[in-house]
Design a protein around this motif. Sequence first.
Motif, PDB file in Angstrom:
ATOM      1  N   LEU A   1       0.729  -0.755   0.195  1.00  0.00           N
ATOM      2  CA  LEU A   1       0.267   0.161   0.051  1.00  0.00           C
ATOM      3  C   LEU A   1       1.067   0.931  -0.391  1.00  0.00           C
ATOM      4  N   ALA A   2       2.271   1.222   0.973  1.00  0.00           N
ATOM      5  CA  ALA A   2       2.867   2.618   0.341  1.00  0.00           C
ATOM      6  C   ALA A   2       3.755   2.533  -0.604  1.00  0.00           C
ATOM      7  N   ASP A   3       3.363   1.843  -1.657  1.00  0.00           N
ATOM      8  CA  ASP A   3       4.128   2.061  -2.525  1.00  0.00           C
ATOM      9  C   ASP A   3       3.027   2.731  -4.175  1.00  0.00           C
ATOM     10  N   LEU A   4       1.352   2.737  -3.759  1.00  0.00           N
ATOM     11  CA  LEU A   4       0.782   3.386  -4.424  1.00  0.00           C
ATOM     12  C   LEU A   4       0.629   4.534  -4.137  1.00  0.00           C
ATOM     13  N   SER A   5       1.079   5.605  -3.692  1.00  0.00           N
ATOM     14  CA  SER A   5       0.727   7.171  -3.426  1.00  0.00           C
ATOM     15  C   SER A   5       1.896   7.617  -4.151  1.00  0.00           C
ATOM     16  N   PRO A   6       3.557   6.840  -4.586  1.00  0.00           N
ATOM     17  CA  PRO A   6       4.102   7.449  -4.881  1.00  0.00           C
ATOM     18  C   PRO A   6       4.247   7.441  -6.573  1.00  0.00           C
ATOM     19  N   SER A   7       3.326   5.594  -6.771  1.00  0.00           N
ATOM     20  CA  SER A   7       3.376   5.817  -8.436  1.00  0.00           C
ATOM     21  C   SER A   7       2.224   6.711  -8.594  1.00  0.00           C
ATOM     22  N   LEU A   8       0.950   7.058  -7.811  1.00  0.00           N
ATOM     23  CA  LEU A   8       0.235   7.924  -7.908  1.00  0.00           C
ATOM     24  C   LEU A   8       0.643   9.635  -8.804  1.00  0.00           C
ATOM     25  N   LEU A   9       1.597   9.925  -7.946  1.00  0.00           N
ATOM     26  CA  LEU A   9       2.195  11.022  -8.077  1.00  0.00           C
ATOM     27  C   LEU A   9       3.175  11.503  -9.422  1.00  0.00           C
ATOM     28  N   ALA A  10       4.055  10.045  -9.916  1.00  0.00           N
ATOM     29  CA  ALA A  10       4.356   9.607 -10.865  1.00  0.00           C
ATOM     30  C   ALA A  10       3.470   9.633 -11.700  1.00  0.00           C
ATOM     31  N   ALA A  11       2.597   9.423 -11.346  1.00  0.00           N
ATOM     32  CA  ALA A  11       1.564   9.242 -12.990  1.00  0.00           C
ATOM     33  C   ALA A  11       0.906  10.514 -13.189  1.00  0.00           C
ATOM     34  N   LEU A  12       1.075  11.221 -11.700  1.00  0.00           N
ATOM     35  CA  LEU A  12       0.252  12.605 -12.265  1.00  0.00           C
ATOM     36  C   LEU A  12       1.050  13.794 -12.314  1.00  0.00           C
ATOM     37  N   GLY A  13       3.056  13.226 -13.072  1.00  0.00           N
ATOM     38  CA  GLY A  13       3.308  13.732 -13.336  1.00  0.00           C
ATOM     39  C   GLY A  13       4.820  14.931 -12.136  1.00  0.00           C
TER      40      GLY A  13
ATOM     41  N   LEU B   1     -14.359  -5.469 -11.596  1.00  0.00           N
ATOM     42  CA  LEU B   1     -13.050  -4.067 -12.005  1.00  0.00           C
ATOM     43  C   LEU B   1     -11.633  -5.104 -12.291  1.00  0.00           C
ATOM     44  N   PRO B   2     -10.336  -4.952 -12.834  1.00  0.00           N
ATOM     45  CA  PRO B   2      -9.557  -5.360 -13.033  1.00  0.00           C
ATOM     46  C   PRO B   2      -9.006  -5.521 -12.155  1.00  0.00           C
ATOM     47  N   GLY B   3      -8.008  -5.907 -11.365  1.00  0.00           N
ATOM     48  CA  GLY B   3      -6.982  -5.521 -10.760  1.00  0.00           C
ATOM     49  C   GLY B   3      -6.334  -6.796  -9.878  1.00  0.00           C
ATOM     50  N   ARG B   4      -5.630  -6.649  -8.888  1.00  0.00           N
ATOM     51  CA  ARG B   4      -4.662  -7.794  -7.773  1.00  0.00           C
ATOM     52  C   ARG B   4      -4.794  -7.240  -6.928  1.00  0.00           C
ATOM     53  N   SER B   5      -4.027  -8.597  -5.539  1.00  0.00           N
ATOM     54  CA  SER B   5      -4.048  -7.588  -4.620  1.00  0.00           C
ATOM     55  C   SER B   5      -2.556  -7.436  -4.592  1.00  0.00           C
ATOM     56  N   ILE B   6      -2.686  -6.493  -3.597  1.00  0.00           N
ATOM     57  CA  ILE B   6      -1.203  -6.016  -2.648  1.00  0.00           C
ATOM     58  C   ILE B   6      -1.323  -6.244  -1.020  1.00  0.00           C
ATOM     59  N   THR B   7      -0.175  -5.951  -0.487  1.00  0.00           N
ATOM     60  CA  THR B   7      -0.260  -6.532   0.787  1.00  0.00           C
ATOM     61  C   THR B   7      -0.335  -4.465   1.416  1.00  0.00           C
ATOM     62  N   ALA B   8      -1.104  -5.402   2.436  1.00  0.00           N
ATOM     63  CA  ALA B   8      -0.931  -3.307   3.831  1.00  0.00           C
ATOM     64  C   ALA B   8       0.036  -3.266   4.410  1.00  0.00           C
TER      65      ALA B   8
END
Length: 372
Positions: free
Chosen positions: A17-29, A71-78
Amino acid sequence: MNVVPSPQIPRYGSGALADLSPSLLAALGVPGGDNILDLPEFPRACVLLIDGLGWELLRAHPEQAPYLSSLPGRSITAGFPATTATSLASLGTGLSPAMHGLLGYQILNPETGRLLNCLRWNDEVDPLTFQPAPTVYGRAAAAGVSVGYVASGQYKNSGLSRAVHRGATYLPADSLGQLVARAEEALREGDRAYVTVYHADLDSTGHLYGAGSPAWRHQLRFVDTLAERLAEVLPPDTALYVTADHGMVNPTDKVDVDQVGELREGVRLLGGEPRARHVYAEPGSAADVLSAWRELLGDRAWVASRDEAVAAGWFGPVAPRLLPRIGDVLAVPHGDLAIVATRGEPLESALVGMHGSMVPAEQLVPLLSRPV
């Protein structure tokens, strides 16, 4: 003797879950964002965080969640512990638990020598001092992204919100309709937008009645409607991601620390929660406490010293200054067991649904998407 399973160590740095936010920031530029999860680029992102919606629970109840299940998706760890305060901090900072320091439901504050309840907080602890790391919301706002956090008004000025949500405009919403309306409005602000929508009722229903209970299944259907309606009103250039902070189980076997004298010997403070215990020992007693807890819990829990848990990667990368917040001993049930304290924690001990452990039912959460 029962076979002891291996813990589901969180996938920090590759699928947590900690990896989601940095990934979103990168995707947002946003400069400095690290797209660990390889998300596509987009100008607007909405994260719907459904408290308590574990991956295994969602997969077990597709009839109550037809939209989410489509919805397409997968599991991540909390992350460890798999609990709300820790996960919200991981999502809000993009850091592993032992880097942001909100290491459980109740943890030692070395400055006061007392436990801090990371959900309820208290006035003696400054949230910005206790969790000083920059938030992803602040980083996004500094880069010109319009940032909103939509959740119940009761959490707006809480210590937890100030610790991990600062940088976002907090948008109070106390009904499903308000959640959708406020998110829709916030996502239309500016050229780029990042909005998180948090909904807690599935978790509270599971705590009171049990995960998978009739009440929980009805609540899941409302959550599914929330997700579908939110997707329908988003601006067309918005990516929607649905995730959660932890799963949930309904343990029926309980060990009461307040009734077993051997589990109290040498213990200064009992932190954590029934499925993920931080045990703080009296000076010089850590080895004896570790031995006693291992002997009494046997093969029903993973019991480790602080050093063993850190070395095994339970908390991910660790800031040395935060080590004292971790229990001298960690006790983490992996079967049908809860470690309760009926005198010290009467409300928590009476819950039906619980979470915190590193079993898949608690540790795995969904990452579903409706791409742009």
